[in-house]
Design an enzyme around this catalytic site. Sequence first.
Site, PDB file in Angstrom:
ATOM      1  N   ALA A 167      -3.856   1.293  12.453  1.00 41.60           N
ATOM      2  CA  ALA A 167      -5.255   1.264  12.025  1.00 41.60           C
ATOM      3  C   ALA A 167      -6.041   0.116  12.625  1.00 41.60           C
ATOM      4  CB  ALA A 167      -5.340   1.179  10.500  1.00 41.60           C
ATOM      5  N   LYS A 172       0.820  -1.219   0.000  1.00 35.01           N
ATOM      6  CA  LYS A 172       0.000   0.000   0.000  1.00 35.01           C
ATOM      7  C   LYS A 172       0.851   1.266   0.000  1.00 35.01           C
ATOM      8  CE  LYS A 172      -2.292   0.858   3.782  1.00 35.01           C
ATOM      9  NZ  LYS A 172      -1.919  -0.490   4.215  1.00 35.01           N
ATOM     10  N   LYS A 188       6.912  -6.720  10.605  1.00 34.72           N
ATOM     11  CA  LYS A 188       6.590  -6.087   9.333  1.00 34.72           C
ATOM     12  C   LYS A 188       7.816  -5.487   8.647  1.00 34.72           C
ATOM     13  CE  LYS A 188       3.395  -2.689   7.348  1.00 34.72           C
ATOM     14  NZ  LYS A 188       4.359  -1.800   6.699  1.00 34.72           N
ATOM     15  N   PHE A 221      -3.647  -0.713   6.971  1.00 33.25           N
ATOM     16  CA  PHE A 221      -4.237  -2.043   6.837  1.00 33.25           C
ATOM     17  C   PHE A 221      -5.313  -2.052   5.755  1.00 33.25           C
ATOM     18  CE2 PHE A 221      -2.579  -2.482  11.307  1.00 33.25           C
ATOM     19  CZ  PHE A 221      -1.566  -3.361  10.960  1.00 33.25           C
ATOM     20  N   ARG A 249       2.045   8.280   6.752  1.00 32.23           N
ATOM     21  CA  ARG A 249       2.285   8.151   8.191  1.00 32.23           C
ATOM     22  C   ARG A 249       3.769   7.890   8.452  1.00 32.23           C
ATOM     23  NH1 ARG A 249      -1.023   3.227   9.870  1.00 32.23           N
ATOM     24  NH2 ARG A 249      -0.376   2.602   7.785  1.00 32.23           N
ATOM     25  N   TRP A 266       6.973  -0.897  -7.826  1.00 31.37           N
ATOM     26  CA  TRP A 266       8.089  -1.453  -7.056  1.00 31.37           C
ATOM     27  C   TRP A 266       9.328  -1.594  -7.934  1.00 31.37           C
ATOM     28  CZ3 TRP A 266      11.352  -5.644  -7.213  1.00 31.37           C
ATOM     29  CH2 TRP A 266      12.090  -5.903  -6.033  1.00 31.37           C
ATOM     30  N   PHE A 276       4.027  -8.703  -8.739  1.00 29.97           N
ATOM     31  CA  PHE A 276       5.202  -9.380  -8.188  1.00 29.97           C
ATOM     32  C   PHE A 276       5.919 -10.116  -9.311  1.00 29.97           C
ATOM     33  CE2 PHE A 276       3.793  -8.205  -4.158  1.00 29.97           C
ATOM     34  CZ  PHE A 276       4.571  -8.739  -3.141  1.00 29.97           C
ATOM     35  N   THR A 280       4.004   1.563  -0.839  1.00 32.75           N
ATOM     36  CA  THR A 280       4.740   1.568  -2.107  1.00 32.75           C
ATOM     37  C   THR A 280       3.874   2.111  -3.229  1.00 32.75           C
ATOM     38  OG1 THR A 280       6.042  -0.339  -1.373  1.00 32.75           O
ATOM     39  CG2 THR A 280       5.991   0.094  -3.739  1.00 32.75           C
TER      40      THR A 280
END
Length: 558
Positions: free
Chosen positions: A275, A73, A107, A303, A96, A412, A384, A75
């Site tokens: 969140a 998210k 994470k 999230f 954030r 990415w 991906f 990214t």
Amino acid sequence: MDYKSDVEIAQAARLLDIREIAGQAGINDGFMEPYGKDKAKIGLGLLDRLAPAPDGKLVLVTAITPTPAGEGKTTTTIGLADGLRRIGKRSFAALREPSLGPVFGMKGGAAGGGYAQVVPMESINLHFTGDFHAVGAANNLLAAMIDNHIHQGNALGIDPGQVTWRRCVDVNDRQLRNIVGGIGGRANGVPREDGFDITAASEVMAVLCLATGMDDLKERLERIIIGYDYGGSPVRAGQLKAHGAMAALLAEALKPNLVQTLEHTPAFVHGGPFANIAHGCNSVIATRMAMKLGEYAVTEAGFGADLGAEKFFDIKCRAAGLIPSAVVVVATVRALKYHGGVHKSELALENPNALERGIINLIQHAENITGVFGLPVVAAINRFPSDTDKELEQTRRSCAQLGVGAVMSEVWGKGGAGGEELAEKVVELCEGPSSFSYCYSAERPIEKKLSSIAKKIYRADCVEILPGARKQLERLESQGFGDLPVCMAKTQYSFSDNPALYGAPRGFKISIRNLKVSAGAGFAVALTGDIMTMPGLPKAPAAEMIDIDRGGKISGLF
């Protein structure tokens, strides 16, 4: 391309002096306070100067229900802001700040990834400009003043057994969830049960992120309820005369932080509530600055959309009067297959049946955005390397059949160039019609608001308010807090309050075990299931991989 870690990519980047970034963004030196060459605090007076300027479009980036497979998210948020710049739009990112808890826990870092990052990523992930420490200091100053007041005679009649204010620290430390303080004799305080929350879950963090300026910050701090007296009446931070000193500690933290992406797009990184146990959005001040300075302000909510996005709309937008223009829901083929029942070890294998089963999670999030909140939405399929063309086409086709537009995102690996198609679609959505609305009216009773969220967003059958929470609910409403919005503290891993229920479950209830008021932040908090406000470290925490050499170069940070 050769694989490089996020930190290696960030360390190889050529950063512009932050003065140049600010100048290009329309921020003059009078409002900029550099923290070295690559980051700066921005004075609050800038908002007053920009007040006559029109607001840019506000775009929210959210995601499907998180999985161990990853979604991307932050990214995507950064890559979209870069992509908008590439197609000629003046864009800002508003993100954030990372908490040290996830950075050292499971994470990892939270400054984006690959070629869609905000930099300097090491600094942003580790201490940054000290905002989290200021929040912790203000929180713990209030805690110290509470216990000192009780120790020094307790003129306010605070009931030590009803002190609800907890201490906080910005690390995952399960050992501190429940403690007993004040032991060792009278000189060492009044013995009572206490505990720690992680800083990102503290009400002071929520207050910082929802405040519109210094006066509002002080008023919110003054309203904080720290517990109850022997008669059952709430006791506030203002009665302890703590709010002024707390505001002084938060004065610098209230100013947004300006950094840049790898492609030199300006980004505000400010505030960091979780969140799943808090409201999950960056500061109102930073978002407003981004909207005033840019044609497009791209922000994120933590999230899945059932948590961060719902709170963004029902709490942040309601409090600040913000009107979003469009929403991006991020998903990956891998995560969709996980929701379709595939084990993490087999996500790289083609599995069209599992993919089809898992897409319902994405569809429910998208339907909530359009059907409940009245906003246009696009699904960003974060590609991906292991994804096949067949899987990507199946995802796009299935989304289209179910009424959701889907765009491939390759930010990415390609940075803003990989986000141009998404940027074009976002601009199209922002130009189209929308009719933004909330999930519930704030005037409705708390139980009705809980039911609205549970039924409309989670698709639960009902809400069960457990006996202890029922008593808390009755007390909150009798004390005049019934018209506050609700912050649901719920697992991030499912639409339900059971983290083992993937996809889009049905036939479940949401159990509310605790209700409390965050009077300074301006919302009631409902704790569901077994959600905790202090996470613990995993068996192999990310901290074990992080190191620094003699030259100051950090490794292992994602």
